[in-house]
Structures are given as C-alpha cells and as structure tokens.
Design a protein around this motif. Structure first.
Motif, PDB file in Angstrom:
ATOM      1  N   TYR A  97       0.766  -1.158   0.092  1.00  0.00           N
ATOM      2  CA  TYR A  97       0.161  -0.049   0.137  1.00  0.00           C
ATOM      3  C   TYR A  97       0.888   1.218   0.062  1.00  0.00           C
ATOM      4  O   TYR A  97       0.785   2.230  -0.805  1.00  0.00           O
ATOM      5  CB  TYR A  97      -0.931   0.040   1.165  1.00  0.00           C
ATOM      6  N   ASN A  98       1.999   1.209   0.726  1.00  0.00           N
ATOM      7  CA  ASN A  98       2.750   2.355   0.941  1.00  0.00           C
ATOM      8  C   ASN A  98       3.422   2.622  -0.311  1.00  0.00           C
ATOM      9  O   ASN A  98       3.627   3.616  -0.989  1.00  0.00           O
ATOM     10  CB  ASN A  98       3.890   2.186   1.979  1.00  0.00           C
ATOM     11  N   GLY A  99       3.964   1.505  -1.165  1.00  0.00           N
ATOM     12  CA  GLY A  99       4.541   1.485  -2.216  1.00  0.00           C
ATOM     13  C   GLY A  99       3.521   2.101  -3.385  1.00  0.00           C
ATOM     14  O   GLY A  99       4.065   2.997  -4.385  1.00  0.00           O
ATOM     15  N   MET A 100       2.325   1.809  -3.368  1.00  0.00           N
ATOM     16  CA  MET A 100       1.464   2.360  -4.363  1.00  0.00           C
ATOM     17  C   MET A 100       1.255   3.895  -4.043  1.00  0.00           C
ATOM     18  O   MET A 100       1.340   4.584  -5.051  1.00  0.00           O
ATOM     19  CB  MET A 100      -0.023   1.432  -4.262  1.00  0.00           C
ATOM     20  N   ALA A 101       0.887   4.057  -2.725  1.00  0.00           N
ATOM     21  CA  ALA A 101       0.832   5.533  -2.622  1.00  0.00           C
ATOM     22  C   ALA A 101       2.011   6.309  -2.820  1.00  0.00           C
ATOM     23  O   ALA A 101       1.993   7.363  -3.504  1.00  0.00           O
ATOM     24  CB  ALA A 101       0.496   5.551  -0.924  1.00  0.00           C
ATOM     25  N   GLU A 102       3.287   5.941  -2.659  1.00  0.00           N
ATOM     26  CA  GLU A 102       4.528   6.541  -2.903  1.00  0.00           C
ATOM     27  C   GLU A 102       4.658   6.817  -4.538  1.00  0.00           C
ATOM     28  O   GLU A 102       4.736   7.993  -5.138  1.00  0.00           O
ATOM     29  CB  GLU A 102       5.756   5.784  -2.512  1.00  0.00           C
TER      30      GLU A 102
END
Length: 255
Positions: A97-102
């Motif tokens: 999720y953090n990778g997608m948001a980044e």
C-alpha cells in the motif's frame, strides 16, 4: 493426623464426605495383578495372558497419550503458523500500500511539472495575440482558436480535461504557426521572434516533463497491475492512470 475428636465445621462436612466417597470408589475400581489372575482363572484364562493383556492395554494407552500430545503440538504449531502467515500478509499489505501511495505521489508530482509548463505556454498566448493583432485582422479565426483553446485549458479541472484542452491548444498553435509562415513582416519582428523562441523552449520543456510523467505512470501502472498487488489496489482504490500522449507540436522556424 487430625485428632479423631476434632470438630469439623458443618459447612465443610458435605464436601469432606463427597471427596471421601470419590477416593473410596477409586480404591474399589482398581485391581491388583493377583486379583485379575484369579478372576481370569475363574473363566479358564491362563495368568500369562492376563499379563500380556495388561502390557497391551498399557502400550495402547501410552500410544494414545503420545498421539494426543502430538495432536496438541500440531495444533499449537498451526496456531503459531497461522499467526506468522497473518503477520506476513499484514506486513505485505502495509509495504504494498505504501509503495502504491508513493508511486502515485511521484506520478502526481510529475504531472504537476507538466502542468506548470502547460500553464506557462497558455500564458504566452495573450502576448502572441498582442503582437500579431494588427497583422491578424483578416485571420480572426486563428485568433479565436488560440483564445478559445487557452480558455478551455484554464477552465479545465481534472487531469483528463487538461489533456484534452492541451490537444486543442496544440492544434490552434499549429494553425497559427502555419499562418505566420505567410507573414514575413511578422517574422522579422524582434518581439515576435523572442516570443517564438520562448514558446519553442516551453514546448521542449513540456516534452521533457511529459516523458518523465509517462515514466512515472509506467512504474505506477506496472506496480498496481502486478498480481497480487492488483487485489490490494482494487480494495484501496488505486487505478491505472492514462499516459500523456501529446501530438507533434514542433514549431516551424521563420526564415
């Protein structure tokens, strides 16, 4: 040992009698080896078979105890294994999720740079019109197209609307450049040449920022579309983003 004359409280008497009864029943429900052999002799069972039977029963009970212990151990292992898998899935979900948001933020930042250059180009249109207004009286259609395309871009709110407005602006500028070729007196104006160079520089910067944006979109779309990331992307509302496919807006040079 307690004194036989010691008084037992009444509230303990019932519980004492219950426990004593259970202990007595346990003594009555067990048998010695001699008792079992004697009971077996009454039905013509030799003593050695009684001993073998005792050994088999004890072995079976021991195996049952071992099987129960192994079952309990497997249950504990499955419990801890399930917890470990749950933690791993949770960590994967957090990092993904953090990778997608980044990557989404990187794509949005790249688009912001594209938008800055598009806005800069839109701001140059009034200056172009001011310089060419006198010579362009017979070409009111070109003036209208430039003005209308700029207004369409300034009024666009979403990214899709801005991309569509950019396409219209590209066409208007392309028609304007074609008209300029037939106006040698305009092409010799230093003010106009300066604006033309500034517009050409803006087009180059747009092309550079568009390339960076498309790269960021490619990384984002690949990450979101990759399984099992796609499952979390659908849950989290991360959707594939469109590429910025701009038309050829190369400006013809005035000789």
């Amino acid at each position: 040992m307690k004194d036989s004359n010691e008084q037992i409280p009444e509230e303990l008497a019932d519980e004492v009698l219950e426990v004593a009864s259970r202990l007595y029943q346990e003594t009555q429900s067990s048998y010695s080896l001699n008792q079992l052999e004697q009971a077996g002799s009454e039905v013509s069972i030799p003593p050695e078979f009684i001993q073998k039977a005792i050994a088999q029963v004890e072995a079976r009970q021991k195996q049952a105890a071992i099987a129960k212990q192994e079952k309990d151990q497997r249950k504990v292992a499955l419990t801890y294994g399930g917890i470990a898998v749950g933690v791993m899935v949770l960590l994967w979900g957090i990092f993904t999720y953090n990778g997608m948001a980044e990557r989404q933020q990187q794509a949005e930042a790249a688009w912001a740079q594209v938008e800055n250059q598009l806005q800069r180009r839109a701001d140059l249109i009034p200056n172009l019109l001011a310089v060419t207004q006198a010579q362009a009286q017979q070409e009111q259609e070109i003036v209208r197209l430039l003005t209308q395309s700029r207004e369409q871009y300034l009024q666009a709110n979403s990214q899709q609307e801005k991309m569509a407005a950019t396409t219209e602006m590209n066409r208007a500028i392309g028609q304007f450049n074609q008209w300029v070729i037939s106006q040698p007196e305009l092409g010799s104006s230093r003010v106009f040449i300066g604006l033309q160079d500034e517009l050409a520089g803006t087009e180059n910067r747009i092309a550079t920022e568009r390339l960076r944006y498309n790269r960021a979109i490619q990384q984002y779309n690949q990450f979101v579309g990759r399984f099992p990331n796609s499952i979390l992307a659908e849950i989290g509302g991360f959707q594939a983003k469109p590429y910025f496919q701009a038309e050829n807006t190369e400006l013809p040079r005035i000789e």
